[in-house]
Design a protein around this motif. Structure first.
Motif, PDB file in Angstrom:
ATOM      1  N   TYR A 255       0.831  -1.203   0.000  1.00 47.16           N
ATOM      2  CA  TYR A 255       0.000   0.000   0.000  1.00 47.16           C
ATOM      3  C   TYR A 255       0.866   1.253   0.000  1.00 47.16           C
ATOM      4  CZ  TYR A 255      -2.911   3.740   1.875  1.00 47.16           C
ATOM      5  OH  TYR A 255      -3.544   4.934   2.066  1.00 47.16           O
ATOM      6  N   ARG A 325      -0.579   5.874   5.637  1.00 44.17           N
ATOM      7  CA  ARG A 325       0.351   4.744   5.635  1.00 44.17           C
ATOM      8  C   ARG A 325       0.484   4.157   7.042  1.00 44.17           C
ATOM      9  NH1 ARG A 325       4.463   7.153   3.777  1.00 44.17           N
ATOM     10  NH2 ARG A 325       4.432   6.546   1.587  1.00 44.17           N
ATOM     11  N   HIS A 328      -2.579   2.149   7.921  1.00 47.51           N
ATOM     12  CA  HIS A 328      -2.528   0.873   7.215  1.00 47.51           C
ATOM     13  C   HIS A 328      -1.567  -0.096   7.920  1.00 47.51           C
ATOM     14  CE1 HIS A 328      -2.704  -1.853   3.743  1.00 47.51           C
ATOM     15  NE2 HIS A 328      -1.392  -1.994   3.895  1.00 47.51           N
ATOM     16  N   LYS A 331      -3.029  -1.359  11.337  1.00 47.72           N
ATOM     17  CA  LYS A 331      -4.125  -2.310  11.137  1.00 47.72           C
ATOM     18  C   LYS A 331      -3.608  -3.658  10.670  1.00 47.72           C
ATOM     19  CE  LYS A 331      -7.793   1.016  10.084  1.00 47.72           C
ATOM     20  NZ  LYS A 331      -8.670   1.575   9.037  1.00 47.72           N
ATOM     21  N   LYS A 332      -2.557  -3.600   9.812  1.00 53.89           N
ATOM     22  CA  LYS A 332      -1.977  -4.837   9.276  1.00 53.89           C
ATOM     23  C   LYS A 332      -1.306  -5.639  10.376  1.00 53.89           C
ATOM     24  CE  LYS A 332       1.799  -4.484   6.953  1.00 53.89           C
ATOM     25  NZ  LYS A 332       2.794  -4.158   5.915  1.00 53.89           N
TER      26      LYS A 332
END
Length: 333
Positions: A255, A325, A328, A331-332
């Motif tokens: 991402y 970023r 993301h 959360k990952k």
């Protein structure tokens, strides 16, 4: 997955999560009943915990749900090294006992600071505007950074190019202060005990990703997600040795807000590549002479610092991109 021994009534494991905090699980064999984990310090019981939490990291390793727990070592036990044990129905958990770190450890203040950040990351609910210090450029003056000649060379260049700014060395120990003041004669020293110490001394934070990527990324994410004024500049000189086409392939695999969410960060379009979008649309770099080498990489970082300090619109774009970023990434994880 952990397989219990033949005669065990319960089973589980414990892991050091972040220096001074611990996570684990305990489960009864052939039952979903919630178990009690007893915590012992030097063979004396000091606490009892319910193993009834969902901790993603533990669930991924051991494939168990709702049987996890976490434990934070109380500050009263920082005085010296102790033997920490975790038991369930008198069965010692895998990886127990564990030796704790103490205030005598030369890296203790850094570990304590990082532990505090690690524990707070999971509690982030909303973005908040925090304090910052205008025209202050900071970095961690820890041993790994001080001994990184390329990084120190870059910081020296920044000191010369931004003479209207205050250069700030964030330290944890007197030894770090001595070493960095031997290199930089005019530098502001800030001792870190809390993230607010960093906020109150920073408008731009230069992060060296070379020495411990995961640890540095956690710090970057925390700063970005909790502060809408400070911009983080990620310095990773290793990228300068890559071919431009390989660099593009690398950043396209995951991402990236400059391609995946360019409208959210305030861009109306993207160019042929992420590099072109960042370098030619947001920064004043010559497209004809652009190539990915050490000089250009430093120029990119320098231009991002300048934009963060002097260009409100570009600073906002960088800030939004960094936050997307970071969101993301958290959360990952």
């Amino acid at each position: 997955m952990l397989i219990p021994s033949k005669d065990a009534k319960s089973y589980g494991a414990i892991h050091v999560d972040n220096y001074l905090s611990f996570i684990g699980f305990c489960k009864k064999v052939d039952s979903e009943d919630i178990q009690i984990v007893n915590v012992y310090l030097d063979n004396k019981r000091i606490n009892s915990l319910k193993a009834n939490e969902n901790i993603e990291k533990i669930e991924k390793i051991y494939k168990v749900k709702k049987h996890s727990f976490k434990y934070e070592l109380p500050s009263e036990y920082y005085d010296r090294t102790h033997l920490l044990q975790f038991k369930c129905e008198n069965e010692e958990l895998v990886n127990s006992p564990i030796k704790t770190i103490s205030e005598d450890n030369p890296n203790f203040n850094e570990y304590k600071f990082l532990n505090k950040i690690k524990n707070q990351i999971s509690n982030i609910a909303n973005f908040s505007i925090n304090d910052y210090k205008e025209k202050h450029i900071s970095f961690f003056a820890i041993e790994e950074n001080i001994s990184d000649n390329k990084f120190i060379e870059f910081i020296k260049e920044i000191e010369q190019k931004f003479k209207d700014c205050i250069l700030v060395a964030c330290v944890f120990t007197q030894q770090e202060e001595k070493k960095i003041t031997d290199i930089f004669k005019e530098i502001k020293i800030v001792y870190l005990s809390d993230i607010k110490d960093l906020y109150n001394s920073t408008e731009v934070f230069i992060s060296n990703r070379k020495y411990d990527f995961k640890k540095v990324l956690e710090i970057e994410n925390y700063i970005i997600l909790n502060n809408t004024e400070i911009n983080v500049i990620s310095y990773d000189i290793r990228l300068a040795s890559m071919k431009l086409i390989d660099y593009e392939r690398r950043i396209n695999k995951s991402y990236n807000p400059y391609k995946d969410d360019f409208k959210k960060i305030g861009l109306s379009f993207i160019q042929n590549s992420i590099t072109e979008t960042i370098c030619y649309q947001l920064m004043d770099l010559d497209k004809k002479t652009f190539k990915l080498d050490e000089k250009t990489f430093k120029d990119m970082c320098t231009e991002m610092i300048y934009s963060s300090l002097h260009c409100t619109d570009t600073k906002l774009i960088f800030n939004k991109a960094n936050r997307l970023r970071a969101l993301h990434n958290t959360k990952k994880d």
